[in-house]
Design an enzyme around this catalytic site. Structure first.
Site, mmCIF file in Angstrom:
data_model
loop_
_atom_site.group_PDB
_atom_site.id
_atom_site.type_symbol
_atom_site.label_atom_id
_atom_site.label_comp_id
_atom_site.label_asym_id
_atom_site.label_seq_id
_atom_site.Cartn_x
_atom_site.Cartn_y
_atom_site.Cartn_z
ATOM 1 N N TYR A 54 -0.863 -6.341 -45.770
ATOM 2 C CA TYR A 54 -1.051 -7.789 -45.573
ATOM 3 C C TYR A 54 0.084 -8.593 -46.201
ATOM 4 O O TYR A 54 0.405 -9.681 -45.699
ATOM 5 C CB TYR A 54 -2.432 -8.234 -46.081
ATOM 6 C CG TYR A 54 -3.526 -7.707 -45.166
ATOM 7 C CD1 TYR A 54 -3.783 -8.327 -43.946
ATOM 8 C CD2 TYR A 54 -4.241 -6.566 -45.489
ATOM 9 C CE1 TYR A 54 -4.738 -7.815 -43.077
ATOM 10 C CE2 TYR A 54 -5.204 -6.043 -44.633
ATOM 11 C CZ TYR A 54 -5.441 -6.676 -43.432
ATOM 12 O OH TYR A 54 -6.373 -6.166 -42.551
ATOM 13 N N ARG A 57 2.506 -8.653 -43.440
ATOM 14 C CA ARG A 57 2.060 -9.574 -42.376
ATOM 15 C C ARG A 57 2.281 -11.035 -42.813
ATOM 16 O O ARG A 57 2.662 -11.888 -42.045
ATOM 17 C CB ARG A 57 0.574 -9.366 -42.066
ATOM 18 C CG ARG A 57 0.153 -7.978 -41.631
ATOM 19 C CD ARG A 57 0.523 -7.690 -40.183
ATOM 20 N NE ARG A 57 1.951 -7.488 -40.006
ATOM 21 C CZ ARG A 57 2.638 -6.407 -40.408
ATOM 22 N NH1 ARG A 57 2.045 -5.413 -41.005
ATOM 23 N NH2 ARG A 57 3.941 -6.317 -40.209
ATOM 24 N N HIS A 105 -11.810 -14.492 -37.749
ATOM 25 C CA HIS A 105 -11.482 -13.247 -38.456
ATOM 26 C C HIS A 105 -10.705 -13.477 -39.749
ATOM 27 O O HIS A 105 -10.033 -12.579 -40.240
ATOM 28 C CB HIS A 105 -10.705 -12.308 -37.513
ATOM 29 C CG HIS A 105 -11.548 -11.832 -36.362
ATOM 30 N ND1 HIS A 105 -11.035 -11.272 -35.214
ATOM 31 C CD2 HIS A 105 -12.904 -11.841 -36.205
ATOM 32 C CE1 HIS A 105 -12.041 -10.952 -34.402
ATOM 33 N NE2 HIS A 105 -13.175 -11.291 -34.974
ATOM 34 N N GLY A 169 -5.214 -14.918 -24.119
ATOM 35 C CA GLY A 169 -4.575 -13.821 -24.845
ATOM 36 C C GLY A 169 -5.494 -12.972 -25.695
ATOM 37 O O GLY A 169 -5.143 -12.620 -26.813
ATOM 38 N N THR A 170 -6.654 -12.640 -25.146
ATOM 39 C CA THR A 170 -7.533 -11.718 -25.881
ATOM 40 C C THR A 170 -8.070 -10.656 -24.933
ATOM 41 O O THR A 170 -8.419 -10.954 -23.795
ATOM 42 C CB THR A 170 -8.700 -12.442 -26.590
ATOM 43 O OG1 THR A 170 -9.639 -11.461 -27.064
ATOM 44 C CG2 THR A 170 -9.423 -13.445 -25.713
HETATM 45 N N1 APR Z 1 0.440 -14.228 -23.459
HETATM 46 C C1 APR Z 1 -0.911 -14.125 -23.277
HETATM 47 N N2 APR Z 1 -1.582 -12.975 -23.451
HETATM 48 C C2 APR Z 1 -0.881 -11.890 -23.834
HETATM 49 C C3 APR Z 1 0.509 -11.920 -24.052
HETATM 50 C C4 APR Z 1 1.175 -13.168 -23.854
HETATM 51 N N3 APR Z 1 2.501 -13.297 -24.034
HETATM 52 N N4 APR Z 1 0.906 -10.676 -24.446
HETATM 53 C C5 APR Z 1 -0.200 -9.909 -24.469
HETATM 54 N N5 APR Z 1 -1.280 -10.626 -24.099
HETATM 55 C C6 APR Z 1 -2.685 -10.239 -24.008
HETATM 56 C C7 APR Z 1 -2.951 -8.762 -23.666
HETATM 57 O O1 APR Z 1 -2.921 -8.592 -22.248
HETATM 58 C C8 APR Z 1 -4.352 -8.566 -24.245
HETATM 59 O O2 APR Z 1 -5.355 -8.911 -23.301
HETATM 60 O O3 APR Z 1 -3.260 -10.425 -25.281
HETATM 61 C C9 APR Z 1 -4.395 -9.579 -25.409
HETATM 62 C C10 APR Z 1 -4.324 -8.958 -26.775
HETATM 63 O O4 APR Z 1 -5.438 -8.175 -26.998
HETATM 64 P P1 APR Z 1 -5.701 -7.481 -28.412
HETATM 65 O O5 APR Z 1 -4.434 -6.878 -28.894
HETATM 66 O O6 APR Z 1 -6.888 -6.608 -28.262
HETATM 67 O O7 APR Z 1 -6.013 -8.720 -29.387
HETATM 68 P P2 APR Z 1 -7.360 -9.525 -29.604
HETATM 69 O O8 APR Z 1 -8.175 -9.601 -28.355
HETATM 70 O O9 APR Z 1 -6.963 -10.796 -30.260
HETATM 71 O O10 APR Z 1 -8.088 -8.603 -30.670
HETATM 72 C C11 APR Z 1 -9.300 -9.038 -31.210
HETATM 73 O O11 APR Z 1 -9.351 -7.217 -32.763
HETATM 74 O O12 APR Z 1 -8.087 -5.876 -34.193
HETATM 75 C C12 APR Z 1 -9.018 -6.899 -34.121
HETATM 76 O O13 APR Z 1 -9.497 -8.571 -35.667
HETATM 77 C C13 APR Z 1 -8.513 -8.152 -34.756
HETATM 78 O O14 APR Z 1 -8.687 -10.437 -34.046
HETATM 79 C C14 APR Z 1 -8.422 -9.118 -33.600
HETATM 80 C C15 APR Z 1 -9.447 -8.608 -32.637
#
Ligand code: APR
Length: 230
Positions: A54, A57, A105, A169-170
């Protein structure tokens, strides 16, 4: 009265600022198994490694800046009551200028006592021996896997009041955050901005899918919503 726009953001929101997403590279977070660096067991097994992770990060976060997508969301506030519910632990929404950000988170720039209590702002390295005033070790203010998500109740209430929901973006793989979509009122339009969108939602909600990067898709959606503002 301004309508409510609720925005759920994930790692893809900050990707173009230079922060890596979690699940693109074999489920490794910056080269680590997430359970090693983001679980209470991981912290118990190797607290130095976790604190150092961390620290890295935190240093990285202080070197990056909000991108066009973070900034576009700020402009919505002139026309709507905007709430951002983010899974991200960075502060890029706040630095861009968004006024209402709920961190599901936790926050990288805060720490708290391992015995609980209020988070305290923290921008430097955190090491073993850094303690709260009662003498207990401090830890990152991050919700690790298996821990309670204290802001979830508030996030559910806010989502239930959404006139528009944006999901940016999730991967929608991590619960309870991904379950927020079930709290959106029937009939509320849902916009997904993600190059590889994970589309969920009730058939009673109109779904708009923008399969683009945040810096491209978000300004388009924002312009579209501003057109729809009363
Ligand atoms: N713009 C938009 N979306 C994007 C981009 C971009 N430039 N690049 C990647 N992505 C998308 C991917 O297609 C994917 O769907 O962002 C998403 C990222 O997904 P994860 O890496 O799974 O992240 P997230 O959904 O935020 O994870 C949720 O998991 O590890 C834990 O606590 C952590 O908060 C996190 C949680």
């Amino acid at each position: 009265m301004k309508k409510n726009v609720v925005i759920l953001t994930g790692a893809g929101m900050s990707a173009e600022s230079g922060l890596k997403t979690f699940r693109d590279a074999d489920g490794l977070w910056e080269g680590h198994d997430v359970m090693e660096v983001a679980s209470p067991q991981g912290f118990e097994n190797n607290p130095e490694l976790v604190l150092d992770f961390y620290n890295q990060r935190r240093r990285q976060l202080l070197e990056v800046t909000p991108n066009k997508a973070h900034k576009a969301l700020v402009t919505l506030e002139e026309h709507f009551k905007v709430t951002i519910i983010t899974q991200n632990v960075d502060d890029l929404h706040e630095r861009a200028g968004s006024s209402h950000v709920v961190h599901l988170h936790g926050e990288l720039l805060k720490v708290r006592s391992t015995m609980g209590g209020q988070p305290i702002p923290w921008r430097s390295n955190l090491v073993l021996g850094d303690t709260c005033e009662k003498g207990y070790q401090l830890r990152p203010h991050i919700v690790w896997f298996g821990e309670e998500v204290p802001m979830m109740g508030r996030a559910m209430e806010l989502t239930a009041m959404a006139d528009f929901l944006l999901i940016i973006g999730t991967s929608m793989q991590v619960y309870p955050a991904a379950g927020l979509i079930d709290f959106v009122p029937k009939g509320t339009p849902i916009y997904f901005v993600d190059p590889k969108p994970s589309i969920k939602g009730n058939p009673l909600n109109k779904l708009y899918v923008i399969p683009e990067k945040a810096t491209e898709g978000v300004p388009t959606v924002v312009a579209d919503l501003i057109d729809k503002a009363p």
